[in-house]
Scaffold this active site. Structure first.
Site, PDB file in Angstrom:
ATOM      1  N   PHE A 133      31.299  26.337  26.153  1.00  0.00           N
ATOM      2  CA  PHE A 133      31.950  25.301  26.200  1.00  0.00           C
ATOM      3  C   PHE A 133      31.173  24.483  27.542  1.00  0.00           C
ATOM      4  O   PHE A 133      31.748  25.004  28.364  1.00  0.00           O
ATOM      5  CB  PHE A 133      33.494  25.164  25.963  1.00  0.00           C
ATOM      6  CG  PHE A 133      34.187  23.346  26.191  1.00  0.00           C
ATOM      7  CD1 PHE A 133      34.410  23.042  24.883  1.00  0.00           C
ATOM      8  CD2 PHE A 133      34.958  23.032  27.519  1.00  0.00           C
ATOM      9  CE1 PHE A 133      34.752  21.470  25.300  1.00  0.00           C
ATOM     10  CE2 PHE A 133      35.624  21.863  27.554  1.00  0.00           C
ATOM     11  CZ  PHE A 133      34.975  21.520  25.932  1.00  0.00           C
ATOM     12  N   ASP A 220      27.502  27.068  34.761  1.00  0.00           N
ATOM     13  CA  ASP A 220      28.739  26.165  34.504  1.00  0.00           C
ATOM     14  C   ASP A 220      30.122  27.176  35.408  1.00  0.00           C
ATOM     15  O   ASP A 220      29.804  27.554  34.213  1.00  0.00           O
ATOM     16  CB  ASP A 220      28.762  26.091  33.303  1.00  0.00           C
ATOM     17  CG  ASP A 220      29.945  25.041  32.490  1.00  0.00           C
ATOM     18  OD1 ASP A 220      30.826  24.780  34.010  1.00  0.00           O
ATOM     19  OD2 ASP A 220      30.414  24.596  31.752  1.00  0.00           O
ATOM     20  N   LYS A 249      37.756  22.659  38.285  1.00  0.00           N
ATOM     21  CA  LYS A 249      38.753  22.512  37.536  1.00  0.00           C
ATOM     22  C   LYS A 249      39.537  23.573  39.064  1.00  0.00           C
ATOM     23  O   LYS A 249      40.488  22.712  39.968  1.00  0.00           O
ATOM     24  CB  LYS A 249      38.959  23.599  36.754  1.00  0.00           C
ATOM     25  CG  LYS A 249      37.951  23.047  35.173  1.00  0.00           C
ATOM     26  CD  LYS A 249      38.613  24.286  33.829  1.00  0.00           C
ATOM     27  CE  LYS A 249      39.210  23.785  32.565  1.00  0.00           C
ATOM     28  NZ  LYS A 249      37.470  23.646  32.468  1.00  0.00           N
TER      29      LYS A 249
END
Ligand SMILES: *Cc1c(COP(=O)(O)O)cnc(C)c1O
Length: 399
Positions: A133, A220, A249
């Protein structure tokens, strides 16, 4: 106050729970009716310092009163401060700031393409992974390995080569003899895909393959980074350094922020005019990043993530030791997935009713990514709530 499932005015893009939060403190949230929840989701791995951390609140209140935004027409000293810190923690060299995870990944993909064009490759290809993702822009949803995220948004960006995780032979077969590969792009621990760690051996082998072929290694760390696994970045467990590392995040502990950290091979790819962001790197977000990392060090939260994470995993293993319906308990530090034999989505609302916030990803994986300051006593609380719900899911009582 009754919260209805659908909002009349906010676009219907989430399957929301009928709950609205009013305030938070540490690892707890209170909803508008005063009900308390233990937060094992942390705003999806965002609330690094929990809620309303006094030092972060104080710093942000001060910053709001000084300066929130100036644009990147001018130097922003807080950008320099946060970049210097990220460089020191990562062993890389330069940082670009944006506002979210997909933006960080979008910048990484632009870097990969330009890297390729500089080498005369007309259609540069990036290797990506099954169950990955990377976000929901057109390029990042194309890189994502989940048909549900892509459905309805074609045509996709098609310059990706997709391979399974932890399978070096498959990666070699997919790239063998190609002269158009420019980068390999993965999450050190896949988050949305079901908390799937890449093995240290595999990451080391990919690093070597990238070195041998002059490809960029792009990792990532949007979800698994910023101390969550007990190291600043999850790939550091493998002792490697990537060329490009998107972050977001947890970096601002709740304030929107994104960053791409680059090493020597990638730091010079983007030049003036190539990329930018109006909000990116604004003083408020930068202050949040600087303070988040500072407080993490002051409160030794990496060691807390390691120690409490190990305690968490052991407690879950003990709680489900005799339960074959719990297929796997995996992850590192405070990024934990519990996979059940059957879909477990129903547990999310049941847990909330019992005062615990969790999420379910990939249909069968309970994902827990709590604030990094969570305690072992709070872990006991989580396991005590979760255990009967999971057992009831696996062995429904006939009534
Ligand atoms: C959440 C996430 C993203 C996307 O971040 P947004 O801020 O929602 O755009 C990208 N990559 C990973 C690994 C993520 O977990």
């Amino acid at each position: 106050m009754t919260i209805t499932a659908a909002s009349p005015h906010v676009m219907n893009t989430y399957g929301r729970l009928p709950i609205a939060m009013a305030r938070g403190e540490g690892c707890y949230l209170w909803d508008v009716n005063g009900k308390r929840y233990l937060d094992a989701l942390g705003g999806i791995a965002v609330n690094t310092l929990g809620h309303a951390h006094p030092q972060l609140v104080k710093a942000l209140q001060e910053q709001v009163g000084l300066l929130m935004h100036t644009s990147n027409y001018y130097h922003i000293p807080h950008q320099e401060a946060l970049a210097a810190k990220l460089v020191a923690l990562s062993g890389m060299t330069n940082v670009f700031f944006c506002n979210s995870g997909l933006e960080a990944n979008e910048a990484a993909l632009k870097m990969a393409r330009k890297f390729g064009h500089q080498k005369g490759i007309a259609h540069p290809k990036v290797v990506v992974y099954e169950h990955a993702f990377h976000g929901r822009s057109i390029a990042t949803l194309s890189a994502t390995g989940n048909p549900k995220v892509q459905e309805g948004f074609g045509p996709l960006v098609d310059d990706f080569i997709r391979v399974p995780t932890n399978d070096l032979a498959a990666l070699q077969t997919a790239t063998d003899g190609r002269d158009d590969v420019v980068a390999i792009f993965f999450e050190a621990i896949q988050g949305e895909g079901g908390v799937n760690p890449l093995s240290d051996d595999y990451m080391q082998a990919v690093r070597a393959l990238c070195d041998a072929n002059d490809w960029l290694l792009m990792i990532d760390e949007v979800q698994c980074g910023i101390g969550r696994t007990g190291k600043w970045f999850a790939h550091q467990w493998a002792g490697i350094v990537p060329d490009v590392m998107p972050l977001a995040k947890g970096l601002g502990s709740g304030v929107p922020i994104g960053a791409v950290v680059a090493g020597p091979k990638a730091a010079g790819i983007l030049q003036p005019g190539n990329h930018g962001s109006t909000f990116g790197g604004n003083p408020l977000a930068m202050r949040a990043g600087v303070e988040t990392l500072r407080i993490m060090e002051e409160e030794d939260l990496l060691n807390n993530a390691s120690a409490v994470g190990a305690y968490f995993k052991a407690a879950l293993q003990a709680a489900f030791a005799d339960e074959p319906g719990v297929v796997s308990i995996r992850g590192r530090g405070l990024m934990i997935g519990v996979e059940t034999r059957v879909p477990c989505g129903q547990i999310v609302m049941q847990a909330a009713d019992a005062g615990l916030l969790i999420s379910v990803t990939a249909d069968t994986v309970i994902r827990m990514v709590p604030p990094l300051l969570i305690t072992t006593a709070q872990i006991d609380e989580i396991v005590a709530i979760l255990r009967p719900l999971v057992l009831n899911l696996l062995h429904p009582k006939v009534t």
